[in-house]
Scaffold this active site. Sequence first.
Site, PDB file in Angstrom:
ATOM      1  N   HIS A  19       0.747  -1.249   0.166  1.00  0.00           N
ATOM      2  CA  HIS A  19      -0.135   0.132   0.161  1.00  0.00           C
ATOM      3  C   HIS A  19       0.907   1.246  -0.082  1.00  0.00           C
ATOM      4  O   HIS A  19       0.808   2.031  -0.689  1.00  0.00           O
ATOM      5  CB  HIS A  19      -0.997  -0.049   1.160  1.00  0.00           C
ATOM      6  CG  HIS A  19      -2.057  -0.948   1.260  1.00  0.00           C
ATOM      7  ND1 HIS A  19      -2.125  -1.918   2.349  1.00  0.00           N
ATOM      8  CD2 HIS A  19      -2.990  -1.255   0.500  1.00  0.00           C
ATOM      9  CE1 HIS A  19      -3.036  -2.677   2.158  1.00  0.00           C
ATOM     10  NE2 HIS A  19      -3.710  -2.192   0.966  1.00  0.00           N
ATOM     11  N   LYS A  43     -18.131  -5.817   7.894  1.00  0.00           N
ATOM     12  CA  LYS A  43     -16.802  -6.535   8.215  1.00  0.00           C
ATOM     13  C   LYS A  43     -16.411  -6.130   9.559  1.00  0.00           C
ATOM     14  O   LYS A  43     -16.786  -4.921  10.141  1.00  0.00           O
ATOM     15  CB  LYS A  43     -15.683  -6.002   7.327  1.00  0.00           C
ATOM     16  CG  LYS A  43     -15.714  -6.792   6.085  1.00  0.00           C
ATOM     17  CD  LYS A  43     -14.422  -6.441   5.457  1.00  0.00           C
ATOM     18  CE  LYS A  43     -14.483  -7.013   3.794  1.00  0.00           C
ATOM     19  NZ  LYS A  43     -13.161  -6.587   3.204  1.00  0.00           N
ATOM     20  N   ARG A  92      -1.365  -6.236  -8.121  1.00  0.00           N
ATOM     21  CA  ARG A  92      -0.368  -7.047  -8.017  1.00  0.00           C
ATOM     22  C   ARG A  92      -0.150  -8.285  -8.873  1.00  0.00           C
ATOM     23  O   ARG A  92       1.092  -8.578  -9.427  1.00  0.00           O
ATOM     24  CB  ARG A  92      -0.339  -7.687  -6.425  1.00  0.00           C
ATOM     25  CG  ARG A  92      -0.501  -6.651  -5.402  1.00  0.00           C
ATOM     26  CD  ARG A  92      -0.985  -7.185  -4.072  1.00  0.00           C
ATOM     27  NE  ARG A  92      -2.461  -7.865  -4.396  1.00  0.00           N
ATOM     28  CZ  ARG A  92      -3.245  -8.270  -3.180  1.00  0.00           C
ATOM     29  NH1 ARG A  92      -2.559  -8.180  -2.050  1.00  0.00           N
ATOM     30  NH2 ARG A  92      -4.469  -8.721  -3.539  1.00  0.00           N
ATOM     31  N   SER A 130      -3.142  -7.790   2.888  1.00  0.00           N
ATOM     32  CA  SER A 130      -3.465  -7.556   4.222  1.00  0.00           C
ATOM     33  C   SER A 130      -3.672  -8.798   5.104  1.00  0.00           C
ATOM     34  O   SER A 130      -3.690  -9.068   6.166  1.00  0.00           O
ATOM     35  CB  SER A 130      -4.451  -6.495   4.435  1.00  0.00           C
ATOM     36  OG  SER A 130      -4.065  -5.184   4.059  1.00  0.00           O
TER      37      SER A 130
HETATM   38  O1  PNS Z   1      -8.847  -2.939   0.232  1.00  0.00           O
HETATM   39  P1  PNS Z   1     -10.281  -3.672  -0.707  1.00  0.00           P
HETATM   40  O2  PNS Z   1     -11.135  -4.311   0.539  1.00  0.00           O
HETATM   41  O3  PNS Z   1      -9.929  -4.405  -1.689  1.00  0.00           O
HETATM   42  O4  PNS Z   1     -11.053  -2.176  -0.851  1.00  0.00           O
HETATM   43  C1  PNS Z   1     -12.351  -2.356  -1.662  1.00  0.00           C
HETATM   44  C2  PNS Z   1     -12.996  -1.185  -1.997  1.00  0.00           C
HETATM   45  C3  PNS Z   1     -13.377  -0.292  -0.475  1.00  0.00           C
HETATM   46  C4  PNS Z   1     -12.412  -0.421  -2.927  1.00  0.00           C
HETATM   47  C5  PNS Z   1     -14.646  -1.582  -2.368  1.00  0.00           C
HETATM   48  O5  PNS Z   1     -15.165  -2.529  -1.476  1.00  0.00           O
HETATM   49  C6  PNS Z   1     -15.325  -0.456  -2.258  1.00  0.00           C
HETATM   50  O6  PNS Z   1     -15.399   0.557  -3.083  1.00  0.00           O
HETATM   51  N1  PNS Z   1     -16.278  -0.207  -1.558  1.00  0.00           N
HETATM   52  C7  PNS Z   1     -17.378   0.817  -1.403  1.00  0.00           C
HETATM   53  C8  PNS Z   1     -18.815   0.700  -1.827  1.00  0.00           C
HETATM   54  C9  PNS Z   1     -18.905   0.429  -3.279  1.00  0.00           C
HETATM   55  O7  PNS Z   1     -18.693   1.479  -3.942  1.00  0.00           O
HETATM   56  N2  PNS Z   1     -19.205  -0.823  -3.728  1.00  0.00           N
HETATM   57  C10 PNS Z   1     -19.387  -0.668  -5.311  1.00  0.00           C
HETATM   58  C11 PNS Z   1     -17.704  -1.163  -5.923  1.00  0.00           C
HETATM   59  S1  PNS Z   1     -18.041  -1.133  -7.622  1.00  0.00           S
END
Ligand code: PNS
Length: 183
Positions: A19, A43, A92, A130
């Site tokens: 990150h 979560k 990645r 993570s």
């Molecule tokens: O680090 P992560 O858990 O892979 O991040 C995922 C994240 C936070 C980017 C994704 O879950 C997100 O954007 N969540 C917010 C809700 C949302 O916009 N959902 C639709 C995504 S297409």
Amino acid sequence: MSRKIAIYPGSFDPPTKGHLDLIARGSRIFDELVVAILRNPEKTPLFTVEERKEMIELLTSGYKNVRVDTFEGLTVDYATRLRATAVLRGIRAISDYEYELQMALMNRKLQPSLETVFMMPAEHYSYVSSRLVREIAAMGGPVGALVPGLIEQRLRAKFKTPYSPNKSQSKRATKKPKRTSKA
Ligand code: PNS
């Protein structure tokens, strides 16, 4: 010319060296980069949102154009509120691609003017996640190569595990005290 603002959304539970690598790269191509931690009621995280925010703030204090924030709801709505024009995400390996593509295309459907920009972290972080860091730390394994020292300390405090270097770590790393005070 207008300032190019990007958000870097994610869970960051905990933030890894991957990150941090991506933040460094993003800070070089955008005028402002907002690391945006999702408040996800679905979560149960290891670190609270406030803990993660504080940790990332400490780790990015050297960047003038990086700030850390939290958000709820849709990423596209948050980006719109900030007048961000891009969402930064890391890829990645090929295994990330399908999920990231789906998310990028869905975000584009929801907000066509918002671009997703993918960047690759340094290849030596390509296996760092993570989830694996949490798993290794929970079992008292060494995570010094995967996360910054501050995060390693916080993980040890969280799991109350003593320091446990592996044989492949550098001499410098193995000279660390067996146990540090809680962060
Ligand atoms: O680090 P992560 O858990 O892979 O991040 C995922 C994240 C936070 C980017 C994704 O879950 C997100 O954007 N969540 C917010 C809700 C949302 O916009 N959902 C639709 C995504 S297409």
